[in-house]
Design a protein around this motif. Structure first.
Motif, PDB file in Angstrom:
ATOM      1  N   ALA A  97       2.944  -9.223   6.622  1.00  0.00           N
ATOM      2  CA  ALA A  97       4.382  -8.947   6.621  1.00  0.00           C
ATOM      3  C   ALA A  97       4.738  -7.891   5.579  1.00  0.00           C
ATOM      4  N   GLU A  98       4.107  -7.966   4.402  1.00  0.00           N
ATOM      5  CA  GLU A  98       4.370  -6.975   3.357  1.00  0.00           C
ATOM      6  C   GLU A  98       3.860  -5.600   3.778  1.00  0.00           C
ATOM      7  N   ILE A  99       2.684  -5.542   4.369  1.00  0.00           N
ATOM      8  CA  ILE A  99       2.128  -4.268   4.826  1.00  0.00           C
ATOM      9  C   ILE A  99       3.024  -3.663   5.900  1.00  0.00           C
ATOM     10  N   GLY A 100       3.530  -4.501   6.795  1.00  0.00           N
ATOM     11  CA  GLY A 100       4.384  -4.030   7.882  1.00  0.00           C
ATOM     12  C   GLY A 100       5.672  -3.377   7.425  1.00  0.00           C
ATOM     13  N   LYS A 101       6.085  -3.632   6.202  1.00  0.00           N
ATOM     14  CA  LYS A 101       7.323  -3.039   5.668  1.00  0.00           C
ATOM     15  C   LYS A 101       7.097  -1.652   5.084  1.00  0.00           C
ATOM     16  N   LEU A 102       5.829  -1.235   4.986  1.00  0.00           N
ATOM     17  CA  LEU A 102       5.503   0.041   4.363  1.00  0.00           C
ATOM     18  C   LEU A 102       5.328   1.133   5.421  1.00  0.00           C
ATOM     19  N   THR A 103       5.300   2.379   4.971  1.00  0.00           N
ATOM     20  CA  THR A 103       5.021   3.492   5.881  1.00  0.00           C
ATOM     21  C   THR A 103       3.614   4.040   5.661  1.00  0.00           C
ATOM     22  N   ALA A 104       3.001   3.677   4.522  1.00  0.00           N
ATOM     23  CA  ALA A 104       1.629   4.080   4.217  1.00  0.00           C
ATOM     24  C   ALA A 104       1.123   3.205   3.076  1.00  0.00           C
ATOM     25  N   VAL A 105      -0.193   3.083   2.988  1.00  0.00           N
ATOM     26  CA  VAL A 105      -0.811   2.369   1.870  1.00  0.00           C
ATOM     27  C   VAL A 105      -1.888   3.248   1.266  1.00  0.00           C
ATOM     28  N   LYS A 106      -2.030   3.177  -0.049  1.00  0.00           N
ATOM     29  CA  LYS A 106      -3.092   3.930  -0.708  1.00  0.00           C
ATOM     30  C   LYS A 106      -4.323   3.032  -0.792  1.00  0.00           C
ATOM     31  N   THR A 107      -5.427   3.530  -0.270  1.00  0.00           N
ATOM     32  CA  THR A 107      -6.669   2.772  -0.277  1.00  0.00           C
ATOM     33  C   THR A 107      -7.427   3.055  -1.569  1.00  0.00           C
ATOM     34  N   ILE A 108      -8.435   2.221  -1.863  1.00  0.00           N
ATOM     35  CA  ILE A 108      -9.160   2.444  -3.120  1.00  0.00           C
ATOM     36  C   ILE A 108     -10.081   3.660  -3.063  1.00  0.00           C
ATOM     37  N   ASN A 109     -10.224   4.283  -1.883  1.00  0.00           N
ATOM     38  CA  ASN A 109     -11.000   5.529  -1.861  1.00  0.00           C
ATOM     39  C   ASN A 109     -10.116   6.710  -2.252  1.00  0.00           C
ATOM     40  N   ALA A 113      -3.374   5.620   4.037  1.00  0.00           N
ATOM     41  CA  ALA A 113      -3.471   5.328   5.468  1.00  0.00           C
ATOM     42  C   ALA A 113      -2.059   5.074   5.974  1.00  0.00           C
ATOM     43  N   PRO A 114      -1.650   5.750   7.060  1.00  0.00           N
ATOM     44  CA  PRO A 114      -0.307   5.555   7.586  1.00  0.00           C
ATOM     45  C   PRO A 114      -0.144   4.178   8.227  1.00  0.00           C
ATOM     46  N   ILE A 115       1.064   3.643   8.134  1.00  0.00           N
ATOM     47  CA  ILE A 115       1.376   2.355   8.751  1.00  0.00           C
ATOM     48  C   ILE A 115       2.538   2.545   9.710  1.00  0.00           C
ATOM     49  N   VAL A 116       2.396   1.981  10.896  1.00  0.00           N
ATOM     50  CA  VAL A 116       3.459   2.022  11.891  1.00  0.00           C
ATOM     51  C   VAL A 116       3.700   0.597  12.377  1.00  0.00           C
ATOM     52  N   MET A 117       4.943   0.172  12.320  1.00  0.00           N
ATOM     53  CA  MET A 117       5.330  -1.151  12.819  1.00  0.00           C
ATOM     54  C   MET A 117       5.966  -0.941  14.186  1.00  0.00           C
ATOM     55  N   SER A 118       5.473  -1.651  15.187  1.00  0.00           N
ATOM     56  CA  SER A 118       6.019  -1.561  16.535  1.00  0.00           C
ATOM     57  C   SER A 118       6.221  -2.983  17.047  1.00  0.00           C
ATOM     58  N   GLY A 119       7.470  -3.434  17.043  1.00  0.00           N
ATOM     59  CA  GLY A 119       7.737  -4.824  17.379  1.00  0.00           C
ATOM     60  C   GLY A 119       7.113  -5.695  16.313  1.00  0.00           C
ATOM     61  N   ARG A 121       3.802  -5.782  15.986  1.00  0.00           N
ATOM     62  CA  ARG A 121       2.466  -5.218  15.776  1.00  0.00           C
ATOM     63  C   ARG A 121       2.456  -4.260  14.590  1.00  0.00           C
ATOM     64  N   VAL A 122       1.406  -4.375  13.793  1.00  0.00           N
ATOM     65  CA  VAL A 122       1.227  -3.497  12.640  1.00  0.00           C
ATOM     66  C   VAL A 122      -0.008  -2.644  12.896  1.00  0.00           C
ATOM     67  N   ARG A 123       0.165  -1.319  12.811  1.00  0.00           N
ATOM     68  CA  ARG A 123      -0.959  -0.389  12.932  1.00  0.00           C
ATOM     69  C   ARG A 123      -1.193   0.254  11.580  1.00  0.00           C
ATOM     70  N   ILE A 124      -2.450   0.285  11.180  1.00  0.00           N
ATOM     71  CA  ILE A 124      -2.856   0.936   9.944  1.00  0.00           C
ATOM     72  C   ILE A 124      -3.846   2.005  10.347  1.00  0.00           C
ATOM     73  N   GLY A 125      -3.473   3.256  10.158  1.00  0.00           N
ATOM     74  CA  GLY A 125      -4.296   4.345  10.672  1.00  0.00           C
ATOM     75  C   GLY A 125      -4.333   4.222  12.184  1.00  0.00           C
ATOM     76  N   ASP A 126      -5.530   4.231  12.752  1.00  0.00           N
ATOM     77  CA  ASP A 126      -5.686   4.110  14.201  1.00  0.00           C
ATOM     78  C   ASP A 126      -5.913   2.671  14.647  1.00  0.00           C
ATOM     79  N   ALA A 127      -5.922   1.739  13.701  1.00  0.00           N
ATOM     80  CA  ALA A 127      -6.275   0.353  14.003  1.00  0.00           C
ATOM     81  C   ALA A 127      -5.048  -0.550  14.044  1.00  0.00           C
ATOM     82  N   GLU A 128      -5.126  -1.547  14.916  1.00  0.00           N
ATOM     83  CA  GLU A 128      -4.077  -2.563  14.951  1.00  0.00           C
ATOM     84  C   GLU A 128      -4.555  -3.782  14.191  1.00  0.00           C
ATOM     85  N   LEU A 129      -3.669  -4.346  13.395  1.00  0.00           N
ATOM     86  CA  LEU A 129      -3.971  -5.563  12.670  1.00  0.00           C
ATOM     87  C   LEU A 129      -3.947  -6.711  13.679  1.00  0.00           C
ATOM     88  N   THR A 130      -5.094  -7.338  13.905  1.00  0.00           N
ATOM     89  CA  THR A 130      -5.208  -8.352  14.952  1.00  0.00           C
ATOM     90  C   THR A 130      -5.363  -9.768  14.420  1.00  0.00           C
TER      91      THR A 130
END
Length: 153
Positions: A97-109, A113-119, A121-130
């Motif tokens: 839920a916290e990640i879904g409120k963001l537009t991007a997250v900084k990774t430790i590398n 990584a961009p975040i898109v909330m759709s309904g 569903r939370v997408r981080i980069g090209d991946a969906e959080l399942t």
């Protein structure tokens, strides 16, 4: 006499394990667990943290181009594998839920990584959080359906 208490600790058995052991015990993250060990990141993720790990499932690794995983797992490609694995780790403990409120997250590398909330569903980069919010003693693990690959500089 059994007591049924409704405490807010979800999955107490996994909450006593660190992120690496939680991923290994889950069964859906065998390839991810192996890649953590091969990259050298496993020791870091056994530490105090807290960490948020966006763990590609075994099925997600199956979507990589043929031979890509084998190439990353070669000893001479450890740095590249570590960069990919670090792209799936965030500092701190963040729920889905916290990640879904963001537009991007900084990774430790170091890359975002961009975040898109759709309904819902939370997408981080090209991946969906399942598989959200798998508790561990030093952070939280979220299963994702694709391996995110950082851009090269």
């Amino acid at each position: 006499m059994h007591s049924t208490s409704s405490t807010s600790t979800s999955a107490p058995s996994s909450a006593t394990r660190n992120i690496v052991d939680t991923a290994a015990a889950n069964g859906s993250f065998k390839i991810f667990s192996n890649a953590l060990r091969q990259s050298g990141l496993a020791n870091t993720l056994k530490g105090n943290g807290p960490f948020t790990v966006l763990a590609p499932t075994d099925a997600a690794f199956g979507k990589l181009p043929p031979g890509q995983l084998d190439t990353w797992l070669k000893p001479e490609n450890k740095d590249e594998l570590a960069a990919v694995m670090n792209y799936h780790v965030l500092a701190g403990r963040s729920s889905a839920a916290e990640i879904g409120k963001l537009t991007a997250v900084k990774t430790i590398n170091g890359q975002s990584a961009p975040i898109v909330m759709s309904g819902s569903r939370v997408r981080i980069g090209d991946a969906e959080l399942t598989t959200p919010d798998i508790a561990s003693s030093n952070g939280v693990l979220h299963g994702i359906d694709k391996v995110n690959i950082p851009t090269r500089h």
